[in-house]
Every structure is written in C-alpha cells, then in structure tokens.
Write a protein that holds these residues in place. Structure first.
Motif, PDB file in Angstrom:
ATOM      1  N   LEU A  20       2.344  71.430  73.926  1.00 13.93           N
ATOM      2  CA  LEU A  20       2.899  71.998  72.699  1.00 13.93           C
ATOM      3  C   LEU A  20       2.638  71.083  71.512  1.00 13.93           C
ATOM      4  N   ALA A  21       2.881  69.798  71.712  1.00  8.57           N
ATOM      5  CA  ALA A  21       2.690  68.831  70.630  1.00  8.57           C
ATOM      6  C   ALA A  21       1.244  68.809  70.161  1.00  8.57           C
ATOM      7  N   GLN A  22       0.315  68.833  71.105  1.00  8.58           N
ATOM      8  CA  GLN A  22      -1.098  68.784  70.733  1.00  8.58           C
ATOM      9  C   GLN A  22      -1.558  70.072  70.068  1.00  8.58           C
ATOM     10  N   THR A  23      -0.854  71.176  70.336  1.00  9.37           N
ATOM     11  CA  THR A  23      -1.187  72.439  69.674  1.00  9.37           C
ATOM     12  C   THR A  23      -0.685  72.440  68.231  1.00  9.37           C
ATOM     13  N   VAL A  24       0.556  71.985  68.039  1.00 12.43           N
ATOM     14  CA  VAL A  24       1.153  71.968  66.704  1.00 12.43           C
ATOM     15  C   VAL A  24       0.593  70.824  65.857  1.00 12.43           C
ATOM     16  N   TYR A  25       0.320  69.683  66.512  1.00  9.01           N
ATOM     17  CA  TYR A  25      -0.219  68.514  65.822  1.00  9.01           C
ATOM     18  C   TYR A  25      -1.588  68.174  66.414  1.00  9.01           C
ATOM     19  N   PRO A  26      -2.622  68.918  66.067  1.00  7.92           N
ATOM     20  CA  PRO A  26      -3.948  68.667  66.644  1.00  7.92           C
ATOM     21  C   PRO A  26      -4.470  67.282  66.300  1.00  7.92           C
ATOM     22  N   ASN A  27      -5.200  66.700  67.235  1.00  7.13           N
ATOM     23  CA  ASN A  27      -5.790  65.366  67.061  1.00  7.13           C
ATOM     24  C   ASN A  27      -4.741  64.285  66.848  1.00  7.13           C
ATOM     25  N   SER A  28      -3.536  64.511  67.363  1.00  8.63           N
ATOM     26  CA  SER A  28      -2.475  63.522  67.208  1.00  8.63           C
ATOM     27  C   SER A  28      -2.468  62.549  68.382  1.00  8.63           C
ATOM     28  N   ASP A  29      -1.793  61.423  68.181  1.00 12.59           N
ATOM     29  CA  ASP A  29      -1.612  60.423  69.221  1.00 12.59           C
ATOM     30  C   ASP A  29      -0.252  60.674  69.861  1.00 12.59           C
ATOM     31  N   VAL A  30      -0.234  61.157  71.106  1.00 12.60           N
ATOM     32  CA  VAL A  30       1.012  61.544  71.768  1.00 12.60           C
ATOM     33  C   VAL A  30       1.405  60.498  72.807  1.00 12.60           C
ATOM     34  N   SER A  31       2.632  59.982  72.667  1.00 11.88           N
ATOM     35  CA  SER A  31       3.172  59.025  73.629  1.00 11.88           C
ATOM     36  C   SER A  31       4.298  59.690  74.406  1.00 11.88           C
ATOM     37  N   VAL A  32       4.284  59.523  75.722  1.00  7.21           N
ATOM     38  CA  VAL A  32       5.313  60.116  76.579  1.00  7.21           C
ATOM     39  C   VAL A  32       6.102  58.998  77.236  1.00  7.21           C
ATOM     40  N   SER A  33       7.422  59.099  77.160  1.00  3.59           N
ATOM     41  CA  SER A  33       8.280  58.083  77.763  1.00  3.59           C
ATOM     42  C   SER A  33       9.549  58.738  78.291  1.00  3.59           C
ATOM     43  N   GLY A  34      10.139  58.119  79.286  1.00  6.08           N
ATOM     44  CA  GLY A  34      11.393  58.635  79.817  1.00  6.08           C
ATOM     45  C   GLY A  34      12.604  58.018  79.158  1.00  6.08           C
ATOM     46  N   ASP A  35      12.368  57.093  78.227  1.00  7.27           N
ATOM     47  CA  ASP A  35      13.479  56.354  77.640  1.00  7.27           C
ATOM     48  C   ASP A  35      13.188  56.021  76.183  1.00  7.27           C
ATOM     49  N   VAL A  36      14.186  56.193  75.314  1.00  4.49           N
ATOM     50  CA  VAL A  36      14.008  55.933  73.889  1.00  4.49           C
ATOM     51  C   VAL A  36      13.623  54.480  73.626  1.00  4.49           C
TER      52      VAL A  36
END
Length: 213
Positions: A20-36
């Motif tokens: 979803l993030a890559q669709t709404v924000y194309p060419n973005s740098d997406v970081s995934v984490s389980g903790d803030v």
C-alpha cells in the motif's frame, strides 16, 4: 525520496502495508519494524509518513498512537485497527492522523490513503480546516496548535497542579494526562515544565490578541 515507516509485528500484514505504501508513495524508501523505538533514533525528523497497526484494548491503542506522535512529530500518521470508536476518532482528530478499519476493502483503503496524502500535500489537515478538537493556541513556527485537552492540561499545570491532581480534576487516567503533556511539550518546543509554561503563556497571549482584533 519520501521515507515511510511501517510499524507492524505481523509479517503477513506488514507485506500488505508495504505494498500500500509503495502504491501511494511511489519510489519511496519504506522501513518496516515491529517496534517504534527501533526506527525512532534514525528517522525521528526524516520520516514523511508512519503507518502503524493498532492492537489490544482502547488504552493500549491510544498509548501506541501517542508513542508514534511523540516519536515522529512531523510525519503524517495512518493507523489500522479492528473497529472505529468515538474515542479513537477523537484521538485521531486531535493528532490530525487517519484511522482505517482493517475490514475495509483493499480499494477503499487505497482511496483513503490517496485522499489523505493529497490533503497533506496541499498543506491541509484531515478536515481541511482547524477541527473542533483543536485550540487556537499555536506557537509560531510550529505546524500544529495545541488540542483543547492539551490546553486544558496546561492551564492546570500553570496553576501548579500535579499530574495526579490534573487527572482527577479532568476525570482522566494519569497515563492519558502524561500523554497530553508529552504532546503539549512537543508542540510548545519545550524540554522542561518551566519552558512549557513560558511558551504556553506566550502562545496563549498571541491567540487572545488575534481574537480581540
């Protein structure tokens, strides 16, 4: 390049959120984490958007929303949850964040995200105007005013009340009062009680002067 942070502990759902993030924000740098805390230190003031999944009881969900607000004050915030409630909607409105029910279709979620991003890009908040939960008290150079609850808490701080006394007077839990204070300090650019009081009084005088004009 936009920097997007996803806070999600369930691997399968994190994949969907990343898509979803890559669709709404194309060419973005997406970081995934389980903790803030894992991503706060490196992306605190660089994250453009944070997408988080809310689990547990109401208090737990509100606590995570406050944690994300404190950790990423400048980012747009999107939260997924099982059920929308008036209490959660009020918290989201106070933050200017977006709530999305997990039961919504992929298409509806994508539409909500896209509309939220368009509003933010245009320099508008979620309701396109200062909403009913926001006060007129705003420090110069800060993009968000204090919420009404944050202003109420600060008014009692000025009177010298402790956190527990404020909680009793406003019929709130001590944890909720602490969350309001953390966010108020952030919006007042304050690192101490005395600095928060001084900045709040200045911002309140400015707000009163604008009303009288």
């Amino acid at each position: 390049m936009k920097k997007i942070v996803i806070i999600e502990r369930v691997p399968l759902f994190s994949i969907v959120m990343k898509e979803l993030a890559q669709t709404v924000y194309p060419n973005s740098d997406v970081s995934v984490s389980g903790d803030v805390a894992q991503v706060e230190a490196t992306l605190r003031f660089d994250a453009d958007a944070v997408i988080a999944d809310l689990h547990g009881e109401l208090a737990e969900q509100q606590a995570l929303m406050s944690e994300v607000e404190d950790a990423f004050p400048r980012a747009r915030k999107i939260f997924f949850l099982d059920h929308l409630s008036p209490e959660m909607q009020q918290t989201a409105d106070e933050q200017g964040s977006l709530l999305i029910c997990r039961s919504h279709s992929y298409r509806d979620v994508l539409t909500s995200l896209s509309e939220f991003e368009k509003s933010a890009t245009a320099g508008l908040d979620r309701n396109l105007t200062r909403n009913e939960y926001q006060s007129d008290i705003q420090l110069p150079g800060v993009d968000k005013p204090l919420t009404l609850k944050q202003a109420m808490v600060m008014d009692l701080v000025i009177q010298g009340l402790s956190g527990k006394q404020i909680a009793r007077q406003l019929n709130l839990s001590p944890e909720t009062v602490r969350a309001h204070l953390r966010q108020a300090y952030e919006r007042l650019r304050a690192n101490s009680r005395s600095q928060a009081v001084a900045n709040y009084l200045m911002a309140k005088r400015m707000a009163n002067n604008l009303v009288e004009m």
